[in-house]
Design a protein around this motif. Structure first.
Motif, PDB file in Angstrom:
ATOM      1  N   LEU A  60      26.781 -25.081  28.709  1.00  0.00           N
ATOM      2  CA  LEU A  60      28.170 -24.765  28.347  1.00  0.00           C
ATOM      3  C   LEU A  60      28.220 -24.123  26.964  1.00  0.00           C
ATOM      4  O   LEU A  60      27.419 -24.466  26.067  1.00  0.00           O
ATOM      5  CB  LEU A  60      29.025 -26.042  28.348  1.00  0.00           C
ATOM      6  CG  LEU A  60      29.114 -26.820  29.669  1.00  0.00           C
ATOM      7  CD1 LEU A  60      29.915 -28.101  29.444  1.00  0.00           C
ATOM      8  CD2 LEU A  60      29.762 -25.969  30.745  1.00  0.00           C
TER       9      LEU A  60
ATOM     10  N   VAL B 143      35.071 -36.103  34.300  1.00  0.00           N
ATOM     11  CA  VAL B 143      34.459 -34.780  34.154  1.00  0.00           C
ATOM     12  C   VAL B 143      34.028 -34.228  35.516  1.00  0.00           C
ATOM     13  O   VAL B 143      34.288 -33.063  35.837  1.00  0.00           O
ATOM     14  CB  VAL B 143      33.266 -34.851  33.186  1.00  0.00           C
ATOM     15  CG1 VAL B 143      32.623 -33.479  33.019  1.00  0.00           C
ATOM     16  CG2 VAL B 143      33.703 -35.397  31.832  1.00  0.00           C
TER      17      VAL B 143
ATOM     18  N   SER C  24      20.729 -32.007  31.617  1.00  0.00           N
ATOM     19  CA  SER C  24      21.820 -31.753  30.667  1.00  0.00           C
ATOM     20  C   SER C  24      22.768 -30.721  31.266  1.00  0.00           C
ATOM     21  O   SER C  24      22.323 -29.688  31.769  1.00  0.00           O
ATOM     22  CB  SER C  24      21.272 -31.241  29.336  1.00  0.00           C
ATOM     23  OG  SER C  24      22.354 -30.882  28.470  1.00  0.00           O
ATOM     24  N   ARG C  25      24.034 -31.033  31.169  1.00  0.00           N
ATOM     25  CA  ARG C  25      25.057 -30.087  31.618  1.00  0.00           C
ATOM     26  C   ARG C  25      25.606 -29.296  30.440  1.00  0.00           C
ATOM     27  O   ARG C  25      25.881 -28.099  30.531  1.00  0.00           O
ATOM     28  CB  ARG C  25      26.188 -30.857  32.309  1.00  0.00           C
ATOM     29  CG  ARG C  25      27.381 -29.992  32.739  1.00  0.00           C
ATOM     30  CD  ARG C  25      28.387 -30.847  33.506  1.00  0.00           C
ATOM     31  NE  ARG C  25      29.614 -30.125  33.783  1.00  0.00           N
ATOM     32  CZ  ARG C  25      30.692 -30.109  32.998  1.00  0.00           C
ATOM     33  NH1 ARG C  25      30.680 -30.798  31.851  1.00  0.00           N
ATOM     34  NH2 ARG C  25      31.770 -29.428  33.322  1.00  0.00           N
ATOM     35  N   LYS C  26      25.736 -29.993  29.301  1.00  0.00           N
ATOM     36  CA  LYS C  26      26.380 -29.343  28.147  1.00  0.00           C
ATOM     37  C   LYS C  26      25.530 -28.224  27.573  1.00  0.00           C
ATOM     38  O   LYS C  26      26.048 -27.326  26.919  1.00  0.00           O
ATOM     39  CB  LYS C  26      26.704 -30.383  27.082  1.00  0.00           C
ATOM     40  CG  LYS C  26      25.531 -30.829  26.222  1.00  0.00           C
ATOM     41  CD  LYS C  26      25.999 -31.784  25.141  1.00  0.00           C
ATOM     42  CE  LYS C  26      24.845 -32.169  24.222  1.00  0.00           C
ATOM     43  NZ  LYS C  26      25.274 -33.108  23.169  1.00  0.00           N
TER      44      LYS C  26
ATOM     45  N   GLU D  32      25.127 -35.897  27.573  1.00  0.00           N
ATOM     46  CA  GLU D  32      24.747 -34.546  27.947  1.00  0.00           C
ATOM     47  C   GLU D  32      25.715 -33.935  28.943  1.00  0.00           C
ATOM     48  O   GLU D  32      25.426 -32.886  29.536  1.00  0.00           O
ATOM     49  CB  GLU D  32      23.327 -34.554  28.544  1.00  0.00           C
ATOM     50  CG  GLU D  32      22.229 -34.935  27.582  1.00  0.00           C
ATOM     51  CD  GLU D  32      22.027 -33.892  26.488  1.00  0.00           C
ATOM     52  OE1 GLU D  32      22.367 -32.723  26.734  1.00  0.00           O
ATOM     53  OE2 GLU D  32      21.544 -34.261  25.408  1.00  0.00           O
ATOM     54  N   LEU D  33      26.860 -34.569  29.116  1.00  0.00           N
ATOM     55  CA  LEU D  33      27.840 -34.020  30.064  1.00  0.00           C
ATOM     56  C   LEU D  33      28.665 -32.888  29.442  1.00  0.00           C
ATOM     57  O   LEU D  33      28.943 -31.881  30.099  1.00  0.00           O
ATOM     58  CB  LEU D  33      28.781 -35.137  30.548  1.00  0.00           C
ATOM     59  CG  LEU D  33      28.295 -35.979  31.717  1.00  0.00           C
ATOM     60  CD1 LEU D  33      29.254 -37.123  31.973  1.00  0.00           C
ATOM     61  CD2 LEU D  33      28.119 -35.147  32.977  1.00  0.00           C
ATOM     62  N   ASP D  34      29.061 -33.059  28.193  1.00  0.00           N
ATOM     63  CA  ASP D  34      29.934 -32.074  27.561  1.00  0.00           C
ATOM     64  C   ASP D  34      29.735 -32.136  26.053  1.00  0.00           C
ATOM     65  O   ASP D  34      29.191 -33.118  25.517  1.00  0.00           O
ATOM     66  CB  ASP D  34      31.400 -32.367  27.919  1.00  0.00           C
ATOM     67  CG  ASP D  34      32.264 -31.127  27.802  1.00  0.00           C
ATOM     68  OD1 ASP D  34      31.899 -30.227  27.017  1.00  0.00           O
ATOM     69  OD2 ASP D  34      33.294 -31.062  28.510  1.00  0.00           O
ATOM     70  N   HIS D  35      30.155 -31.057  25.396  1.00  0.00           N
ATOM     71  CA  HIS D  35      30.068 -31.050  23.927  1.00  0.00           C
ATOM     72  C   HIS D  35      31.013 -32.080  23.333  1.00  0.00           C
ATOM     73  O   HIS D  35      30.696 -32.708  22.315  1.00  0.00           O
ATOM     74  CB  HIS D  35      30.388 -29.649  23.398  1.00  0.00           C
ATOM     75  CG  HIS D  35      29.326 -28.653  23.725  1.00  0.00           C
ATOM     76  ND1 HIS D  35      28.100 -28.629  23.110  1.00  0.00           N
ATOM     77  CD2 HIS D  35      29.296 -27.639  24.643  1.00  0.00           C
ATOM     78  CE1 HIS D  35      27.345 -27.662  23.600  1.00  0.00           C
ATOM     79  NE2 HIS D  35      28.070 -27.028  24.546  1.00  0.00           N
TER      80      HIS D  35
ATOM     81  N   VAL E  35      32.521 -37.937  25.842  1.00  0.00           N
ATOM     82  CA  VAL E  35      32.992 -38.307  27.183  1.00  0.00           C
ATOM     83  C   VAL E  35      33.047 -39.829  27.272  1.00  0.00           C
ATOM     84  O   VAL E  35      32.014 -40.502  27.124  1.00  0.00           O
ATOM     85  CB  VAL E  35      32.084 -37.731  28.290  1.00  0.00           C
ATOM     86  CG1 VAL E  35      32.568 -38.197  29.662  1.00  0.00           C
ATOM     87  CG2 VAL E  35      32.040 -36.216  28.217  1.00  0.00           C
TER      88      VAL E  35
END
Length: 537
Positions: A462, A433, A457-459, A421-424, A427
């Motif tokens: 985004l 990141v 979730s971060r992504k 859930e860090l980035d699309h 990772v």
């Protein structure tokens, strides 16, 4: 001496002559006997008092010369002169000891005191041999003890023989009758030593035997603590002192027996063993009270608040003494809702009084689980309402692991952004990141108050990447034998579905308190896309 005039003796002599007239022959025989009678030094003879003069008492001893008893030789008792003069009267029969005979001067020196002393020594010797107790009255206190008289003879009671205790007040015994026993006798040295302590010890031994015969293992007794040592305490049971070993003082912990009992305390104890020959009694105070683990379920309930003292710290928690012998464990995880201490000493100190809540009772295993944080409001219960799914939060990165990033939402409360859930994009290393201490923005996915877990979730905040032309999927040729003119494939969700939702989302415009992501709609469109592709294929 014959020149001294005393009327009473003359009259008495005249009366005696009249009462018992002597014949001429008898008088001559008596005179002859007096002339022929010899008296030697050291003899004990009988005589009759003739008169009492200024120098002493004149005694007719059957010789032509009367004997004299000086006042100093009348008695062993220390009496005033007036009493000495009245001690004997003319006509009294008296037994005397011949001290000296001087024919030239016609003097015979006698001693009544010496005869009394001989009799007294004989009587004292008999008492000493029999070992019988006698009663005396101490007349004075002297250096090292008391003075008393036995049969008129001076005797000494050493201070150490007056009582069982040391350093007693000897003046309290002067003038009062006390029982004693003769423990040393020497006529040659003129020594008579008395002891009251010997009789007290004999009486104490007798009482001890009686008590020891009555005591039985298992019996409950009551006594006073008379001494406390490093290894235990002595309890007085009358003539016998029982020992309570430190292991039998209490069910609880202590460093020194004085923390449990003090001198003068009245305690109840159970008899463990009795040894009459060695006069030893072993007691147990804790055995006279119920084992706290046997009644813990009756006295305490889960959820009850209790107070106790922290008696031990370990890496996994703190032991709290609720009552002597009953200790509960506050696990390190039960010390705070928000803090995660590395060691219990960061929250509590040994010896500190604390209040806790009973979480679990296990009498058979002798386990009592306690909690400190239960006395404080649980912030996790309020989090689901405060942060419903979809709520956007900001927080600092507090930890980075291979599987994700921990972000502090509130002081002491952290959520996890899983690596997925860090980035699309995929990772491999979360540290590439974000960095520890960075402030990041994330959305709440789920909160589990029971497990104290928050998924972030971060992504989701985004914008998803726009697929490039090169990466667009190639159109598949129609299979042989299939009908031509099939309808064209529907647009993918990337064009009109989920992707459109991310593309139209503006994080700068959305309100953190109201913005949320409808995960069900997103996943529903993706599933439809997959179904279409399968159908086309």
């Amino acid at each position: 001496m014959e020149d001294q005039k005393t009327a009473a003796p003359a009259e008495t002599a005249g009366n005696e002559t009249q009462a018992a007239p002597l014949s001429m022959e008898a008088a001559l025989q008596e005179a002859e006997a007096r002339l022929s009678k010899e008296i030697r030094k050291g003899q004990i003879i009988k005589g009759r008092v003739v008169f009492v003069g200024h120098d002493g008492v004149a005694v007719d001893v059957g010789t032509k010369v009367e004997g004299l008893i000086p006042f100093a030789q009348l008695t062993n008792e220390e009496l005033p002169e007036e009493e000495l003069k009245n001690l004997l009267k003319p006509g009294d029969e008296v037994e005397v000891y011949v001290l000296r005979v001087d024919p030239d001067e016609g003097q015979i020196l006698l001693s009544r005191k010496r005869v009394e002393a001989d009799r007294a020594w004989k009587k004292v010797a008999e008492l000493y041999e029999k070992g019988e107790p006698i009663e005396v009255v101490p007349t004075e206190r002297v250096k090292g003890g008391l003075v008393a008289y036995v049969e008129g003879l001076r005797a000494f009671i050493p201070a150490s023989q007056v009582d069982l205790k040391r350093n007693v007040n000897l003046d309290e015994f002067v003038g009062k009758p006390i029982p004693v026993k003769i423990i040393e006798l020497s006529r040659k040295k003129g020594r008579i030593i008395l002891s009251r302590r010997v009789l007290l010890e004999e009486e104490e031994k007798r009482k001890k035997r009686e008590v020891l015969e009555q005591l039985e293992p298992g019996q409950i007794v009551e006594g006073k603590v008379v001494e406390v040592t490093d290894f235990g305490a002595f309890v007085n049971l009358g003539p016998v002192d029982g020992l309570v070993h430190r292991s039998e003082l209490s069910w609880g912990r202590f460093n020194h027996p004085r923390e449990v009992v003090k001198e003068g305390d009245t305690v109840r104890a159970k008899v463990i063993s009795v040894d009459p020959e060695r006069e030893r009694v072993n007691l147990s105070i804790k055995a006279a009270t119920p084992n706290p683990w046997e009644v813990v379920a009756e006295k305490y309930q889960v959820g009850q608040k209790v107070k106790g003292k922290v008696v031990g710290l370990t890496p996994f928690g703190a032991f709290v003494e609720v009552e002597p012998g009953l200790e509960g464990l506050v696990h390190i995880s039960e010390m705070s809702w928000t803090k995660r201490p590395k060691h219990p000493s960061e929250v509590v100190k040994e010896g500190e009084e604390v209040e806790a809540v009973i979480l679990k009772i296990e009498p058979e295993e002798k386990r009592l689980s306690l909690g400190l944080r239960q006395l404080m409001p649980d912030p996790w219960k309020e989090l689901p309402e405060k942060y419903p799914p979809g709520t956007i939060i900001k927080g600092k990165v507090t930890g980075i692991t291979p599987f994700g990033v921990f972000v502090e939402i509130e002081p002491g409360i952290e959520g996890l952004i899983h690596v997925s859930e860090l980035d699309h994009a995929r990772v491999e290393n979360p540290a590439a990141v974000v960095k520890k201490g960075d402030e990041v923005e994330a959305v709440i996915l789920q909160i589990d108050p029971a497990e104290q877990r928050i998924s972030l979730s971060r992504k989701r905040l985004l914008e998803p990447p726009v697929p490039s032309e090169e990466k667009k999927p190639k159109k598949k040729k129609a299979a042989k034998g299939k009908a031509k003119g099939r309808a064209e494939r529907r647009p993918r969700p990337a064009e009109v579905g989920a992707t459109a939702a991310y593309q139209t989302y503006d994080a700068s415009v959305a309100s953190p308190s109201t913005a949320s992501v409808k995960l069900g709609d997103l996943y529903g469109d993706l599933l439809k896309e997959l179904e279409l592709e399968e159908a086309e294929g």
